[in-house]
Motif scaffolding. Structure first.
Motif, PDB file in Angstrom:
ATOM      1  N   CYS A   1      56.841  87.060  -8.120  1.00  0.00           N
ATOM      2  CA  CYS A   1      55.547  86.533  -8.558  1.00  0.00           C
ATOM      3  C   CYS A   1      54.413  87.386  -7.999  1.00  0.00           C
ATOM      4  O   CYS A   1      54.406  87.705  -6.803  1.00  0.00           O
TER       5      CYS A   1
ATOM      6  N   LEU B   1      61.651  84.252  -9.686  1.00  0.00           N
ATOM      7  CA  LEU B   1      60.424  83.453  -9.732  1.00  0.00           C
ATOM      8  C   LEU B   1      59.765  83.387  -8.364  1.00  0.00           C
ATOM      9  O   LEU B   1      58.542  83.432  -8.254  1.00  0.00           O
TER      10      LEU B   1
ATOM     11  N   LEU C   1      55.638  76.764  -5.889  1.00  0.00           N
ATOM     12  CA  LEU C   1      56.420  77.713  -6.677  1.00  0.00           C
ATOM     13  C   LEU C   1      57.792  77.942  -6.046  1.00  0.00           C
ATOM     14  O   LEU C   1      58.821  77.889  -6.732  1.00  0.00           O
TER      15      LEU C   1
ATOM     16  N   VAL D   1      55.361  78.107 -13.735  1.00  0.00           N
ATOM     17  CA  VAL D   1      55.208  79.558 -13.809  1.00  0.00           C
ATOM     18  C   VAL D   1      53.888  79.932 -14.474  1.00  0.00           C
ATOM     19  O   VAL D   1      53.173  80.836 -14.013  1.00  0.00           O
TER      20      VAL D   1
ATOM     21  N   ARG E   1      61.002  85.367 -16.919  1.00  0.00           N
ATOM     22  CA  ARG E   1      60.853  84.070 -16.249  1.00  0.00           C
ATOM     23  C   ARG E   1      62.116  83.215 -16.340  1.00  0.00           C
ATOM     24  O   ARG E   1      62.297  82.277 -15.576  1.00  0.00           O
TER      25      ARG E   1
ATOM     26  N   TRP F   1      56.529  90.045 -14.758  1.00  0.00           N
ATOM     27  CA  TRP F   1      57.124  88.850 -14.136  1.00  0.00           C
ATOM     28  C   TRP F   1      57.394  87.773 -15.182  1.00  0.00           C
ATOM     29  O   TRP F   1      58.461  87.161 -15.212  1.00  0.00           O
ATOM     30  N   TRP F   2      56.441  87.545 -16.049  1.00  0.00           N
ATOM     31  CA  TRP F   2      56.572  86.511 -17.078  1.00  0.00           C
ATOM     32  C   TRP F   2      57.713  86.820 -18.050  1.00  0.00           C
ATOM     33  O   TRP F   2      58.413  85.916 -18.509  1.00  0.00           O
TER      34      TRP F   2
ATOM     35  N   THR G   1      51.871  79.403  -4.110  1.00  0.00           N
ATOM     36  CA  THR G   1      53.176  79.927  -3.718  1.00  0.00           C
ATOM     37  C   THR G   1      54.039  78.851  -3.050  1.00  0.00           C
ATOM     38  O   THR G   1      55.273  78.951  -3.084  1.00  0.00           O
TER      39      THR G   1
ATOM     40  N   CYS H   1      50.840  79.741 -12.211  1.00  0.00           N
ATOM     41  CA  CYS H   1      50.846  80.839 -11.229  1.00  0.00           C
ATOM     42  C   CYS H   1      50.396  82.143 -11.878  1.00  0.00           C
ATOM     43  O   CYS H   1      49.697  82.950 -11.253  1.00  0.00           O
TER      44      CYS H   1
END
Length: 495
Positions: free
Chosen positions: A212, A208, A428, A445, A77, A73-74, A425, A448
């Motif tokens: 996540c 995002l 986010l 981000v 981003r 996920w990162w 969340t 999270c």
């Protein structure tokens, strides 16, 4: 590594997609080996996890799976290759978690027992699930067995219907997970429209907001009611963004937002900013009272109807305060209170600072919420006098209002007496659709990503096993952020 909002190389995208999928599968395996199953023993020491049956396998799968999922996920981003790619990948990651047992929390069993209490004539806002006689109380975390429900009447109704239709604990849990999936799907439908209204690339907002790990692990696998609450909030805001000032749209949005509040009280924070999004044309106090009034009336009407229809009244408001019974350093105010207590103990005193610091934090939160709303209001008012007002407002209104709502939710999450990973969340989702600069997304981000590693598959919070060091580190972070904020303010004033 790709540049912000630049093209994503196909090899990097494919690697991220399948690394995340492997991570999701490993997390599902960890769930079946040692997740929050109803008959699983509650962990009281970290060593118990290792010594439990399949303990090393559980920890290994959980650690590697979390690293892969968070890392994938990162790595994207700044945006997936396309919005369609982001949706397909997020859906692919959700499939293994959809068939896993409850992960990262035992809250779903609390939901079931609260629904059982209501369905069997007990008031979940007056008595805990143990006193109500729920047959599945042993599956509920001990701290929540004797506390009233802190959730709104609409969600208690959904939980009660899940119990009646499910025919047992497993059936009720499955139905509540489907409710959570419906909330995530509703959010997924709303994200592109909100992002386009703010001028944010949908491929970034979708990635995002949906890919996540907190969404898959906690909203879907954990079946948290935040999923349906967040979905309703985003739907209500989308209606306002698309048709501001239209009476019918204001009423529909008010009903959606009212239902969101009747799921979880944190949705109240969004309402003042939703009132700004409701205004059509020039921003004046008269226009705000006119359009915001219709919205507020629909919200209040929805709350009254759901409270009366369920027979629960407003007792859930008092239950919200009991959520702070849990004390963990993941809440910054609680961590600061811990450190003050530690320092007092060294001096031979017992300050009992946690309640005091929490109270101060709530006062600060109130000031911040008012300041954020005033910032949004004045920013929109300034656009009244610019040329090409209609064009400028069409872009600025949703971006300002959603940014304000996202920051307000972030402040609420950070200054609340208790913090759980799935709380993140809410801000986010809103900040993902409202933040124009890709570089600024790191500020929400990164937290999270950190929050995704705070719990074990059986629901044990790592904060319980690292109270002193965690509190000290969190307090140091709070001090560093406060100092940086003061310096930035002084620098702006000196210009």
């Amino acid at each position: 590594m790709s540049e912000p909002d630049g093209p994503v190389r196909p090899v990097a995208a494919a690697l991220a997609r399948y690394a995340g999928l492997v991570g999701a599968v490993l997390l599902a395996v960890a769930g079946w080996l040692g997740g929050a199953l109803p008959d699983a023993p509650l962990t009281t020491r970290l060593a118990d996890v290792w010594r439990a049956p399949h303990g090393p396998g559980v920890l290994g799968c959980w650690l590697v799976g979390t690293v892969l999922l968070v890392g994938a996920w990162w790595s994207l981003r700044w945006g997936a290759p396309s919005a369609r790619w982001a949706y397909l990948t997020a859906g692919l990651w959700l499939l293994p978690l959809l068939v896993a047992p409850p992960l990262g929390s035992r809250d779903v069993y609390s939901y079931v027992c609260q629904g059982w209490s209501w369905a069997h004539g007990a008031d979940p806002y007056r008595v805990g699930v143990a006193a109500a006689g729920c047959p599945w109380t042993d599956a509920v975390s001990p701290i929540w067995r004797d506390t009233p429900a802190p959730y709104g009447p609409f969600f208690v109704l959904l939980a009660g219907l899940a119990v009646l239709a499910g025919g047992g604990l497993v059936g009720a849990v499955v139905l509540l997970r489907l409710v959570a999936v419906a909330g995530v799907l509703l959010a997924a439908l709303c994200l592109p429209g909100l992002a386009r209204a703010c001028g944010v690339p949908t491929r970034r907002a979708a990635w995002l907001g949906l890919a996540c790990p907190l969404v898959g692990v906690h909203l879907v696998a954990g079946a948290h009611n935040d999923a349906v609450g967040l979905g309703l909030v985003l739907f209500g805001l989308l209606v306002l963004v698309r048709r501001p000032g239209k009476t019918r749209a204001l009423l529909v949005a008010g009903v959606l937002l009212g239902l969101a509040v009747a799921v979880k009280a944190v949705a109240v924070v969004v309402l003042p900013f939703a009132a700004l999004a409701a205004v059509l044309g020039r921003y004046t106090w008269r226009a705000l009272l006119r359009d915001g009034g219709w919205l507020a009336g629909a919200v209040l009407g929805t709350l009254v109807v759901t409270s009366l229809a369920t027979g629960l009244g407003l007792g859930w408001v008092a239950g919200v305060g009991r959520s702070g019974d849990s004390q963990q350093w993941t809440s910054p105010p609680t961590a600061v209170g811990f450190v003050i207590d530690y320092a007092g103990t060294l001096l031979g005193r017992q300050p009992h600072a946690v309640p005091v610091v929490r109270g101060v934090a709530l006062a600060v939160l109130l000031v911040l919420l008012v300041a954020l709303w005033w910032w949004a209001w004045t920013a929109l008012r300034r656009l009244n006098d610019v040329r090409q007002r209609v064009v400028r407002l069409a872009v600025a209104r949703p971006r300002v209002t959603l940014t304000g709502a996202g920051l307000a939710l972030a402040a609420t999450v950070l200054l609340a007496p208790v913090f759980h990973p799935w709380y993140a969340t809410w801000p986010l989702a809103l900040l993902a659709v409202a933040t124009l600069s890709p570089a600024r997304t790191v500020w929400f981000v990164a937290p999270c990503a950190v929050a995704a590693v705070l719990v074990l598959p059986d629901g044990s919070n790592l904060a319980r096993f690292s109270k002193a060091p965690g509190a000290i580190l969190m307090t140091a972070l709070v001090v560093a952020v406060a100092v940086a904020a003061v310096r930035a303010g002084l620098a702006r004033r000196a210009r």
